[in-house]
Scaffold this active site. Structure first.
Site, PDB file in Angstrom:
ATOM      1  N   LYS A 166      -7.120 -13.730  -4.815  1.00 47.34           N
ATOM      2  CA  LYS A 166      -5.727 -14.328  -4.294  1.00 47.34           C
ATOM      3  C   LYS A 166      -5.808 -15.626  -3.442  1.00 47.34           C
ATOM      4  CE  LYS A 166      -5.508 -10.195  -2.057  1.00 47.34           C
ATOM      5  NZ  LYS A 166      -5.327  -8.980  -1.199  1.00 47.34           N
ATOM      6  N   THR A 195       4.114 -11.777   7.177  1.00 43.23           N
ATOM      7  CA  THR A 195       3.336 -11.482   5.951  1.00 43.23           C
ATOM      8  C   THR A 195       2.465 -10.280   6.491  1.00 43.23           C
ATOM      9  OG1 THR A 195       1.693 -13.025   6.574  1.00 43.23           O
ATOM     10  CG2 THR A 195       3.215 -13.904   5.136  1.00 43.23           C
ATOM     11  N   GLY A 212       0.889  -6.882   5.722  1.00 42.88           N
ATOM     12  CA  GLY A 212       0.866  -5.935   4.917  1.00 42.88           C
ATOM     13  C   GLY A 212       0.703  -6.517   3.487  1.00 42.88           C
ATOM     14  N   THR A 213       0.608  -7.699   3.330  1.00 41.92           N
ATOM     15  CA  THR A 213       0.947  -8.340   2.043  1.00 41.92           C
ATOM     16  C   THR A 213      -0.401  -8.103   0.927  1.00 41.92           C
ATOM     17  OG1 THR A 213       1.468 -10.280   2.995  1.00 41.92           O
ATOM     18  CG2 THR A 213       0.815 -10.744   0.800  1.00 41.92           C
ATOM     19  N   GLY A 214      -1.572  -7.748   1.429  1.00 42.42           N
ATOM     20  CA  GLY A 214      -2.524  -7.412   0.701  1.00 42.42           C
ATOM     21  C   GLY A 214      -2.512  -5.924   0.135  1.00 42.42           C
ATOM     22  N   CYS A 215      -2.234  -5.387   1.163  1.00 42.79           N
ATOM     23  CA  CYS A 215      -2.095  -3.790   0.745  1.00 42.79           C
ATOM     24  C   CYS A 215      -0.907  -3.566  -0.040  1.00 42.79           C
ATOM     25  CB  CYS A 215      -1.604  -2.923   2.271  1.00 42.79           C
ATOM     26  SG  CYS A 215      -2.986  -3.140   3.684  1.00 42.79           S
TER      27      CYS A 215
END
Length: 474
Positions: A385, A417, A419-422
């Site tokens: 990412k 942002t 919690g974006t990766g989760c």
């Protein structure tokens, strides 16, 4: 095996090849979700075919999978196979029924609606239909294409098996057109990991199920603020239409301003949670986030191997949005040694990839080098990412070991942002569980997280959470 002849043919239909170590490769594919096995052998002696066929039949019995013999009625009778599959010029279904008995399955190869209707009238229990796509296994005069499936399904009431050039990425069009099963040879048996190749294709049939479609287990930390971790994952999984289960690796006291406390979950209790879920629920995909300790990482790797869970989306959570460290150096080493080699998809951001590889990543060229290194560590597929790099667009780089692809989206200038990766990893896991092949699952996951960021708001005094609800309800 007690067969219901009208409904036994469905899902992934595997046809054997002439390669070495066939029993080992077929057993692996059966673990991966093969629902029917057809033994095709044009070269061995009758005695050798009987011996190999007997071993294959025993394997099928272990997995409660129908064992079908190709073309050879006498061999099917001698083996007491569950059925026989006949080509247009290789036998009469009426005679096959007389020889094998009323409870055996009889399939007929067909190439058009007229042949299909004739075979059904003659007593066939299912039809082979193709060639759907070009194939290297035999020369065919006409390529049917996935649209032809619907015409066949409208003409007959018995199951139809598509054959010819089918793989993970082109099978969804057949399932969407109503096919009952897809027959493959090399797409599974020539793969480096037949079990994983079979799992990829078998999982595609979830796309035909009612919602909640597919099941995802998230293994991560609890976020008391609700934006990331277990809470964020379950929101994503549920809102996108799958069943979500969880195993908690750590408890956190956190909100939009940061993490104020972390309470580790003992590895023994993480094991108990994993056993409780995986021994009972039909989990299709496992999504992994924060593990906190090396003991938790080791326990998870052990349970994944025990339950043969190969569809693992590994999000290497190392640092919280507010800066708190969530994975110590020893745990990173266990992650690299135990979990990355088990992962189907690895989804690090740039700082995480730098820590894993030791490389500095400041450009797309550096991302290419990092994804290659992560793939060499054992990840089957890597999605690096690029949100931490500068630019008006966010570019994520995908690598499957041979091909690169870039998934881009406009950058939304917002501090919200959390919690974006989760959310992205959970969305990809959910779409995989729902029967999307990996490239499509990533594309849809990228669309989901882009919307989740665009609609994020100042919920709290710090970095607000992404908007799970608006992202899932366009």
């Amino acid at each position: 095996m007690s067969l219901h002849r009208k409904s036994v043919i469905s899902g992934l239909y595997l046809i054997t090849d002439d390669g070495e170590h066939l029993l080992e490769r077929v057993e692996a594919a059966l673990h991966g979700g093969v629902r029917v096995l057809q033994y095709r052998d044009k070269h061995r002696s009758h005695a050798d075919r009987f011996a190999l066929g007997s071993a294959l039949k025993e394997l099928c019995a272990r997995f409660d999978v129908p064992f079908i013999v190709n073309d050879d009625l006498e061999l099917a009778r001698e083996l007491d196979a569950d059925g026989v599959h006949l080509g247009q010029d290789d036998g009469d279904p009426v005679r096959a029924r007389q020889l094998l008995g009323p409870n055996k399955v009889i399939g007929i190869s067909t190439h058009n609606p007229e042949e299909a209707a004739t075979a059904e009238a003659a007593g066939a229990d299912y039809l082979g239909f193709g060639a759907i796509y070009p194939t290297a296994s035999k020369e065919v005069g006409i390529i049917q294409g996935p649209e032809a499936v619907r015409a066949i399904k409208e003409r007959v009431k018995i199951p139809v098996v598509a054959i010819g050039g089918i793989d993970r990425d082109n099978a969804p069009a057949l399932i969407d057109n109503g096919i009952d099963a897809v027959a493959v040879i090399s797409a599974v048996l020539a793969a480096g990991e037949p079990e994983l190749a079979a799992r990829e294709i078998a999982l595609l049939f979830n796309r035909a199920l009612p919602q909640p479609r597919g099941a995802v287990l998230t293994v991560a930390g609890s976020d008391s603020g609700g934006g990331a971790g277990i809470q964020g994952d379950l929101k994503t999984i549920t809102l996108l239409g799958s069943y979500g289960a969880s195993a908690i690796a750590a408890l956190t006291a956190q909100n939009s301003t940061g993490v104020t406390g972390i309470h580790p979950v003992p590895a023994e209790f993480l094991r108990d949670q994993l056993d409780a879920v995986l021994s009972d629920l039909p989990i299709d995909v496992v999504k992994v986030g924060m593990l906190l300790s090396p003991e938790n990482a080791a326990v998870l790797a052990d349970r994944l191997r025990t339950y043969r869970k190969q569809m693992l989306v590994l999000d290497t959570v190392m640092v919280a949005k507010g800066g708190a460290h969530l994975l110590d150096d020893e745990a990173v080493q266990v992650l690299k040694k135990e979990l990355i080699p088990l992962s189907y998809l690895l989804t690090p951001n740039v700082p995480e990839a730098e820590r894993l590889t030791g490389l500095s990543i400041t450009s797309v060229e550096a991302m290419v080098a990092a994804t290659r290194e992560l793939h060499r560590m054992g990840a089957r597929n890597v999605l690096l990412k690029g949100g931490h790099l500068e630019g008006d667009e966010v570019a994520d780089l995908f690598f499957d070991g041979s091909r690169f692809a870039i998934f881009t989206a406009p950058r939304t200038p917002t501090p919200h942002t959390h919690g974006t990766g989760c959310a992205l990893a959970s969305a990809i896991a959910t779409f995989l569980a729902q029967g999307e092949p990996l490239p499509a699952a990533i594309s849809r996951g990228k669309q989901y997280i882009t919307r989740a960021i665009q609609f994020a708001g100042p919920f709290g005094k710090g970095h607000g959470s992404v908007n799970h609800y608006r992202a899932a309800t366009p």
